[in-house]
Motif scaffolding. Structure first.
Motif, PDB file in Angstrom:
ATOM      1  N   SER A  15      24.244 110.853 -53.709  1.00  0.00           N
ATOM      2  CA  SER A  15      24.528 112.001 -52.843  1.00  0.00           C
ATOM      3  C   SER A  15      23.377 112.141 -51.848  1.00  0.00           C
ATOM      4  CB  SER A  15      24.691 113.291 -53.651  1.00  0.00           C
ATOM      5  OG  SER A  15      23.436 113.903 -53.899  1.00  0.00           O
ATOM      6  N   HIS A  37      30.938 118.118 -59.135  1.00  0.00           N
ATOM      7  CA  HIS A  37      30.283 116.886 -58.728  1.00  0.00           C
ATOM      8  C   HIS A  37      29.805 116.177 -59.999  1.00  0.00           C
ATOM      9  CE1 HIS A  37      30.460 117.925 -54.524  1.00  0.00           C
ATOM     10  NE2 HIS A  37      29.887 119.082 -54.760  1.00  0.00           N
ATOM     11  N   GLY A  79      26.198 107.999 -51.377  1.00  0.00           N
ATOM     12  CA  GLY A  79      26.607 109.390 -51.502  1.00  0.00           C
ATOM     13  C   GLY A  79      28.077 109.616 -51.252  1.00  0.00           C
TER      14      GLY A  79
END
Length: 507
Positions: free
Chosen positions: A105, A438, A474
């Protein structure tokens, strides 16, 4: 231990150690070739990554490295040969990821710009990093350039400290990674005491919590502030439960033995030192600091209050002891909010954490499916915000029920293990019912589940799968699998609900 296999033999364990190390090394290579570098192009797709000069090598190293690391961690899920072996191996796997660019990320660049904003006299809760004029704006993902910081004042202060120590962008990223590793080391320091209180082998708890694939990629290489939150959270819980008991008190039912013959009450060592009130205040302050890093930690606080209550477990004792812990927490939040000059603007910043919509969040996936169904009949229901709001209300109800059942179980069993179990399930419910998920969010409940759960498959399998959701630069694969992912997640939820309903029927 009941219901699980013993630790792996020395040959199998040695093989797993070096397979995992090879996986970590391949991930580090992928990070150098195509990680979340400052000048990496934004808004790319998996296809465009493949077409890049080093794209095939990047993706192959990433996929093979993740597979090796996940497989090695999974092979020892029932316990490493020893606690020391688990710590050494987890550290060995982290070494290649300490010297690689950010991976998984681009959040660390947001941290850097938020720290720069505060260090230059601008309130990061009032404006986004773009309006503040951060010189590293091009490194921040576009979705987060105009949103206020969603983190508490303690982490904003830490990010500003990283900016001051690092000078430029590279130095700031290094400093933020050191801060994240410090949080992990604090968590590692607290795990043995929590494992003894929970009555589980430390070798298993440490392995599951620290050697997992999400820890190395996202908390070490990605330098996510979740590492700091977890360290403070576990430390606060440990201080809350390692409390002295009244002189002459009898051991409680469910007492657990410790090596060396130390007496226990409710699974806890009879420790001296800091007076009880001081311990509760300190535990509350540590939990308050965790909340002011990342607000997610607040769901554990009611269970920490139960951990600090002395036997007999009466409402009066709950108010008395819980009041001291709550006082420490409120004091820490007030002091950090006032002394930082930021006040409570960080609470408003939390509303922007759901700006990202991905099917990996179960409520969001259900909202997507409802929107798809509406489109088939010519309607646009805009169900995602509605389902998310319903899920948050459901989360509040689940947390209340969990706390009440934990309180009743504690009064009946006199065993602090039910408190740790309740805190773990509270974090699970938070992850499942939150508007956004996430991969690194799975690390929130992982440590406490490692301390309280005998059957591990139900949470190690999702953790292993989450390791494959992000690419080294990411890019989140959930962005490119919206419809099939939403349908699959909704089908999975319906299946789980159906099985749970059948199991709850009498007979």
């Amino acid at each position: 231990m009941p219901g699980s296999l013993g630790p792996a033999g020395p040959v199998a364990a040695s093989g797993a150690r070096y397979v995992g190390l090879a996986g970590a090394a391949l991930l580090a290579v992928a990070g150098h070739l195509g990680g979340a570098l400052p000048d990496a192009p934004l808004g790319v797709t998996p296809a465009s990554i493949w077409r890049a000069p080093d794209g095939p090598a990047t993706l192959i190293c990433w996929l093979v490295g993740t597979t090796l690391l996940v497989g090695a961690w999974w092979s020892l899920r029932h316990g490493a040969p020893s606690t020391r072996w688990a710590y050494v191996t987890a550290g060995l796997w982290a070494l290649p990821l300490l010297v690689t660019p950010p991976m998984g990320s681009r959040d660390v660049y947001s941290y850097a710009c938020q720290g720069w904003t505060y260090a230059h006299g601008v309130d990061p809760y009032s404006v986004g990093v773009a309006a503040a004029g951060c010189p590293w704006l091009d490194t921040v993902a576009p979705i987060w350039r105009d949103t206020p910081a969603p983190y508490g004042p303690v982490f904003v202060l830490l990010a500003a400290l990283a900016v001051g120590l690092g000078g430029g962008l590279t130095g700031t990223i290094v400093a933020l990674r050191v801060i994240a590793v410090a949080g992990l080391l604090l968590a590692a320091f607290c795990l043995p005491g929590l494992a003894r209180a929970a009555g589980v082998p430390t070798r298993r708890a440490a392995w599951l919590a620290l050697a997992g694939p999400l820890v190395g990629v996202h908390l070490v290489a990605g330098a996510h502030n979740d590492a700091v939150m977890l360290g403070l959270l576990l430390c606060g819980l440990l201080v809350a439960i390692r409390r002295p008991v009244r002189p002459g008190a009898l051991p409680l039912a469910g007492a657990l033995p410790l090596a060396g013959g130390l007496p226990l009450a409710g699974g806890l060592p009879l420790v001296g030192g800091l007076p009880l009130v001081g311990r509760l205040l300190l535990a509350g302050a540590l939990l308050g600091l965790a909340v002011t890093v990342k607000a997610t930690a607040v769901v554990v606080v009611p269970f920490a209050v139960l951990a600090g209550v002395r036997h007999p477990y009466t409402v009066r004792a709950l108010v008395r002891d819980g009041g001291w812990l709550a006082g420490g927490l409120v004091g820490a939040v007030l002091v950090t909010s006032v002394l930082s000059g930021l006040g409570f603007g960080w609470v408003g910043g939390l509303t922007h954490s759901g700006d990202s919509e991905q099917w990996t969040s179960p409520p969001t996936a259900i909202g997507f499916v409802a929107d798809y169904a509406g489109a088939l009949v010519g309607r646009d229901p805009q169900a995602v915000p509605v389902i998310r709001a319903v899920a948050l209300l459901l989360l509040a109800g689940v947390l209340v029920v969990l706390w009440w059942r934990t309180w009743r179980a504690l009064r009946r069993l006199n065993d602090v293990r039910v408190v740790l179990r309740g805190a773990a399930l509270a974090l699970v419910a938070t992850v499942v019912l939150s508007p956004v998920f996430h991969p690194w969010y799975a690390t929130w409940p992982l440590a406490l589940l490692a301390l309280t759960t005998v059957q591990t498959r139900w949470f190690t399998v999702p953790t292993a799968l989450a390791a494959f959701l992000a690419l080294p630069d990411g890019t989140n694969l959930a962005r490119f699998t919206k419809a099939p992912g939403a349908l699959a997640m909704t089908a999975l939820l319906l299946t789980v609900l159906l099985r749970a309903t059948r199991r709850s029927r009498p007979g």
